[in-house]
Enzyme design. Structure first.
Site, PDB file in Angstrom:
ATOM      1  N   GLY A 138     -14.068 -17.566  -1.030  1.00  0.00           N
ATOM      2  CA  GLY A 138     -12.970 -16.899  -1.719  1.00  0.00           C
ATOM      3  C   GLY A 138     -11.617 -17.400  -1.263  1.00  0.00           C
TER       4      GLY A 138
ATOM      5  N   ARG B  56      -9.664   0.113   9.299  1.00  0.00           N
ATOM      6  CA  ARG B  56      -8.304   0.196   9.845  1.00  0.00           C
ATOM      7  C   ARG B  56      -7.913   1.580  10.351  1.00  0.00           C
ATOM      8  NH1 ARG B  56      -5.275  -2.696   5.076  1.00  0.00           N
ATOM      9  NH2 ARG B  56      -5.993  -4.827   5.439  1.00  0.00           N
TER      10      ARG B  56
ATOM     11  N   GLU C  30      -1.809   1.234  -2.142  1.00  0.00           N
ATOM     12  CA  GLU C  30      -0.968   0.412  -1.258  1.00  0.00           C
ATOM     13  C   GLU C  30       0.013   1.243  -0.435  1.00  0.00           C
ATOM     14  OE1 GLU C  30      -1.693  -2.685  -1.248  1.00  0.00           O
ATOM     15  OE2 GLU C  30       0.001  -3.883  -0.541  1.00  0.00           O
TER      16      GLU C  30
ATOM     17  N   SER D  13      -0.188 -13.092  -5.326  1.00  0.00           N
ATOM     18  CA  SER D  13      -1.332 -13.563  -4.549  1.00  0.00           C
ATOM     19  C   SER D  13      -1.923 -12.442  -3.706  1.00  0.00           C
ATOM     20  CB  SER D  13      -0.935 -14.745  -3.664  1.00  0.00           C
ATOM     21  OG  SER D  13       0.075 -14.352  -2.764  1.00  0.00           O
TER      22      SER D  13
ATOM     23  N   ARG E  44       4.839  -4.679  -8.090  1.00  0.00           N
ATOM     24  CA  ARG E  44       4.439  -6.081  -8.213  1.00  0.00           C
ATOM     25  C   ARG E  44       5.465  -6.798  -9.098  1.00  0.00           C
ATOM     26  NH1 ARG E  44       0.413  -7.734  -5.227  1.00  0.00           N
ATOM     27  NH2 ARG E  44      -1.106  -6.297  -6.087  1.00  0.00           N
TER      28      ARG E  44
ATOM     29  N   ASN F 128       2.711 -13.133   2.439  1.00  0.00           N
ATOM     30  CA  ASN F 128       1.565 -12.234   2.377  1.00  0.00           C
ATOM     31  C   ASN F 128       0.225 -12.923   2.571  1.00  0.00           C
ATOM     32  OD1 ASN F 128       2.574 -13.169  -0.256  1.00  0.00           O
ATOM     33  ND2 ASN F 128       0.662 -12.320  -1.003  1.00  0.00           N
TER      34      ASN F 128
ATOM     35  N   CYS G 100      -1.053  -6.729   3.942  1.00  0.00           N
ATOM     36  CA  CYS G 100      -0.017  -7.763   3.920  1.00  0.00           C
ATOM     37  C   CYS G 100       1.395  -7.198   3.777  1.00  0.00           C
ATOM     38  CB  CYS G 100      -0.302  -8.774   2.813  1.00  0.00           C
ATOM     39  SG  CYS G 100      -0.510  -8.036   1.193  1.00  0.00           S
TER      40      CYS G 100
ATOM     41  N   HIS H 248       6.155 -11.434  -0.081  1.00  0.00           N
ATOM     42  CA  HIS H 248       6.549 -10.068  -0.430  1.00  0.00           C
ATOM     43  C   HIS H 248       7.998  -9.835  -0.009  1.00  0.00           C
ATOM     44  CE1 HIS H 248       2.527  -9.380  -1.505  1.00  0.00           C
ATOM     45  NE2 HIS H 248       2.120  -8.572  -0.562  1.00  0.00           N
TER      46      HIS H 248
ATOM     47  N   LYS I 181      -1.519   3.054   2.491  1.00  0.00           N
ATOM     48  CA  LYS I 181      -1.885   2.115   3.549  1.00  0.00           C
ATOM     49  C   LYS I 181      -0.672   1.729   4.389  1.00  0.00           C
ATOM     50  CE  LYS I 181      -5.691  -0.209   1.111  1.00  0.00           C
ATOM     51  NZ  LYS I 181      -6.063  -1.431   0.378  1.00  0.00           N
TER      52      LYS I 181
END
Lengths: 359, 359, 359, 359
Positions: free
Chosen positions: C11, C116, C209, C185, C242, C336, C155, C249, C212
């Site tokens: 990946g 995490r 997001e 990305s 985005r 990122n 990220c 970022h 987090k």
């Protein structure tokens, strides 16, 4: 070391010259010149925006520390007595006036189009038409200059002429039809396209571009015979457009060859092409002048423009054409501000140094 | 009112059919069908994302309130006994299976390519080749269907065939060379290009596209003779690329005509072109099938795609070509998800209703 | 040399690990693993598209020749007995199952979020909270593992936590408000945003997001006390969006400090910040963790993301805030997919090797 | 009909005025004025590029045929004796000189910032602070003018002030923190951002913008008391950035209210907000001043900017904020060249006509 002056040093092409000459093994920057407005200041001050303090440095590469404290001179008063070569990064209108002034005494390599179509002026791409350099001796004589002017081609011409060369050599050419999808950096900053206009859009017209590409390609692929260049005699027709890409021109080419040939023949001719006399050994030259992809999704400007630091032309999708006699079609990507501009001009300088035209 | 079913109603093309049929004077939406997953729910529920509650409506036009409470049926079980016409907005693989099932009983107008290249299947563009509809009678007979299948062309074919038609009629054609710069909406959503991949880029390959455009253009401009279509006999070669544009395909065309003609002749032929028999009077038809710009900076997809609600093809930069015999070159913009998709299919339905193929 | 396995090697994040480890002075790639589908093939074959022959290599850097002939193993059957460290580049759902399997025997450094927020799991950024590594000993004991799992932050968290650290140390923090403009990305390829959707647009929502970033920032800046991490106690609120940027970022930060301070104090604290114990000497570490611009037009993602190979966080426009008590505002750009992903994980490995957690 | 002059008629904002006044029920265009260069020509000639023949029309809407043959007058010599109202679409520097000249005799509604911060000048948004129009009487007296000057707010202020209004009314405000992601059209054409600079990028600075938005929002939400406007007393802090979007500003807002309130309370207050006295009945007003989305992926500039012809402000993602006391956060999209520019100014004219300030 060959001592170079960069005229138009504060603009985007001038900055690209500075990057292209950084740590150059044969050439060192000995003078920077620009308009009267910048004259008398350090290079750093000259490219610093007075109100915001921001550095107006336009290249992707970081600013070149070595030139930051060099003084910028007034181009029209530039003393070139201790200079060996002048790189001209100025607009065509100015070039008409300034370049002959310099050429009286010294070689001038220019990115401007001002003199490209003059009879005694070659448009050099090392490895493609290196032998046209001989015309410079004739130019010197006819104009009574110690130096000469030699412009590089338009950034859209470069990739086309380079990829056509091995085809032309091996199979001859009847006709070439090309549609370009050009990057925005080709327009420079002063006449640059607005984000507002290019977003979600294609601009179908770039004034003057098609005529330049057509004429230059024929001249570059022409023969040097009896003291002059006879343009290659194939037909050529271009449509040039601007797309929302930062750097890297994409060109869709359809070519009719004189001899029949297979796709593999074309691919092989491109892959093995290394120029006429070792040009790929020159310091700024790509190791492979043409890179041919098998992947049908290539070339893409974002993925391929940086190949061999922007000096290789990348080709893909070589296929049989179904409209032309002995037709082949392919796409190419060429870095318009590397091979197509300053670094391409430095490569010309290297050829002329190697072959004794500059010393 | 003609009662229509939309099969594949929840996808982007299905939604465009819903928009194209909103307040239609002749046709009303009588049934919506989609995959089993959506079946049994209201249209609104079927296009609502379960986790976020967001409406998955993809058209620029606002969601059509009138269909929101209509039930979505399972396409493979759809009862079309009370339906007069089926609009098919499904993928080619499914179309191969489902469309013949419907065509046994009813006319099917499809945006899929599944049957485009069959001998007894016309690819209709009203005003360009309306007379090819006669083939539908032969199709009915040969297949023993009460209905028929008639697909519209690929979105890239549409603008090319439309603009070539008046040239072909007036001057004949030897050869056509075309490079497309296609919008992203043409790829649909399931196989859509990632933002990551198209930003600052051109994708030089759209699998299968070039062959479709070449074949379809010859078929559409062909003659209907003795019960079959004889493809037009000019040569044609295309290179199809994807650019960072949302809607509106741009095409750079080079054409060699049989008779010599001037730029003005071509422009005049395009401007006065109104189809063969009053097709511009159909409800969804543009008043001007082709709009010719004098401004050399046009056509641009963002400025021109919406002309006449996306049903006109816009042309500019008609010039002498310098590579082909009797050569002319121009650029066109065509709205790939209006004339090139659902609304183009509705226009076909209107032609077939007017001319008695559907009742 | 420390022997590393990369799980999820085919990946985009896996490929970034391969790039980050190329010519690494301390770590060598000893095994590549992916899903069953890729298993048993060479890496080159595993990332080659069967139908087109195209190489599915997604990094800007060229494909790493050294791994092309390495075999790809099935991740769930991977034998790690001769491996010293596992880099995990898999999705969170898989990570929950696979990572503990590896951690029984060996250290796992992960880009996934699966673990995490566990009490005994640190989220390490070398130089910011290196001392949290001590928690790994406790994790080992409590779980009865020989190895451990240590994930890197999201990220978007990375740049925020890095720039807040010197502020928090010097002046304390009451509250942080952040709006992100994130690159595409970050979404990876499987759930990547379509070009169709992001062109001429901003997407105002990235599911999960904000939570987090808020939680991770407090944990990273927390104290390690009596065997556990006490999250930092300032308030934090984020809005994550985005934008049409490929990498890098951008974050707009407003911070209320406990002590009053001047803009110059903040700038100085950021500039001189070098981590707690020589972390900038680690092989993948940036020489300057934070680069502070004077130019108000910086930082820009396209110009600043590559600073120190994507490992530096770039800051600009540090100003007095006019809404918060002791308020300061600034913008930052963070790469990122370098510091925020695989290369950031390699940096964690370097810290753990230096400090004896991995051998 | 009220007779209007448009000053600065050939620029982009001037053209937007022409579009906004097309078929207006109360106002007709009676005069067009621009710089000396355009004076004496028809409007069509004035906006036609001499060399290419291209029409320099910048609006998405088609050129307005009705004005094409109107003469363009020299703005500094414009006779306004038969004019009822002047719409000023000129730059601030010129506005300082020209607008007072017109205001001596006639009402001037301006998109320029020149007079926005003067004590006796209101910044009107109909429905938000219609009562500030009373200040115009005081301005007339104090300046001895028959007319007056009333500017509209900065395009970034408009959406912020509109969405804060119902919050401020119902719950009071302590503090507002806002980060904008602004479209390119806001920068106009002369100082427009280059495609080269914005592609794959965010520009983190728009000179002067943040100060304008902060000051204007407090003034607009202030009370008109005893002959002057007392700015609202909440704290406000903005960071303004430019993104690669054509039209439609996105703003990320964090607000601390005086009274505690729930997300639903805020949403309800926004949804039911209709202005103070029937302003939504004005011809150019949106039916819904604020549209609140449930879909968390909205608002998006491309999908929401055109709501109610660009006159509605769209809001989404209203959530509890976790950093501020009584905090709420949300995103908004506002059309910067409709409500935020010419059409917003026409709406002000309508209010002033309705309430007797212009006749």
């Amino acid at each position: 070391m060959v001592k170079a002056a960069i005229v138009g040093a504060t603009g985007i092409v001038g900055q690209q010259f500075i990057v292209a000459l950084k740590n150059h093994p044969w050439i060192e920057i000995a003078a920077l010149a620009a308009s009267e407005r910048s004259a008398g200041r350090s290079y750093k001050k000259a490219i610093t925006d007075a109100s915001s303090g921001a550095l107006r440095w336009f290249c992707e590469e970081p600013p070149v520390e070595e030139v930051m404290e060099m003084p910028v001179q007034n181009a029209i008063e530039l003393d070139i007595s201790t200079i060996d070569i002048v790189f001209s990064a100025i607009e065509s209108e100015q070039a008409k006036i300034l370049e002959p002034k310099f050429a009286v005494a010294k070689p001038v390599i220019s990115t401007a189009s001002a003199f490209r179509y003059d009879e005694d002026v070659p448009i050099l791409i090392p490895g493609i038409n290196s032998e046209h350099a001989k015309l410079l001796q004739i130019q010197r004589k006819s104009r009574g200059w110690k130096g000469f002017i030699t412009p590089i081609p338009n950034c859209t011409t470069a990739g086309l002429a380079i990829t056509l060369k091995p085809i032309y050599e091996a199979f001859g050419l009847n006709a070439v039809i090309m549609t370009s999808m050009q990057a925005m950096s080709g327009a420079g900053r002063s006449s640059g396209v607005l984000g507002l206009d290019i977003l979600d859009n294609v601009i179908p017209y770039i004034p003057g571009e098609e005529e330049k590409v057509q004429r230059e390609t024929q001249k570059i692929l022409g023969n040097f015979e009896e003291g002059s260049i006879r343009p290659a005699r194939f037909n050529i027709s271009c449509t040039c457009t601007r797309v929302n890409v930062r750097e890297g021109h994409t060109e869709s080419v359809f070519a009719s060859t004189q001899k029949a040939c297979e796709v593999e023949d074309i691919a092989r001719a491109m892959r093995k092409f290394v120029g006429s006399s070792g040009e790929t050994e020159l310091p700024s030259a790509p190791k492979h002048m043409i890179i041919v992809h098998e992947d049908p999704f290539r070339p893409q400007p974002r993925l391929d423009r940086h190949m061999e630091d922007g000096m290789a032309t990348t080709v893909g999708r070589i296929r049989k054409d179904t409209a032309l006699k002995n037709g082949t079609k392919y796409l190419l990507v060429s870095h318009n501000t590397k091979m197509g501009a300053a670094k391409g001009a430095v490569l010309v300088a290297e050829l002329l140094i190697r072959d004794g035209y500059i010393s």
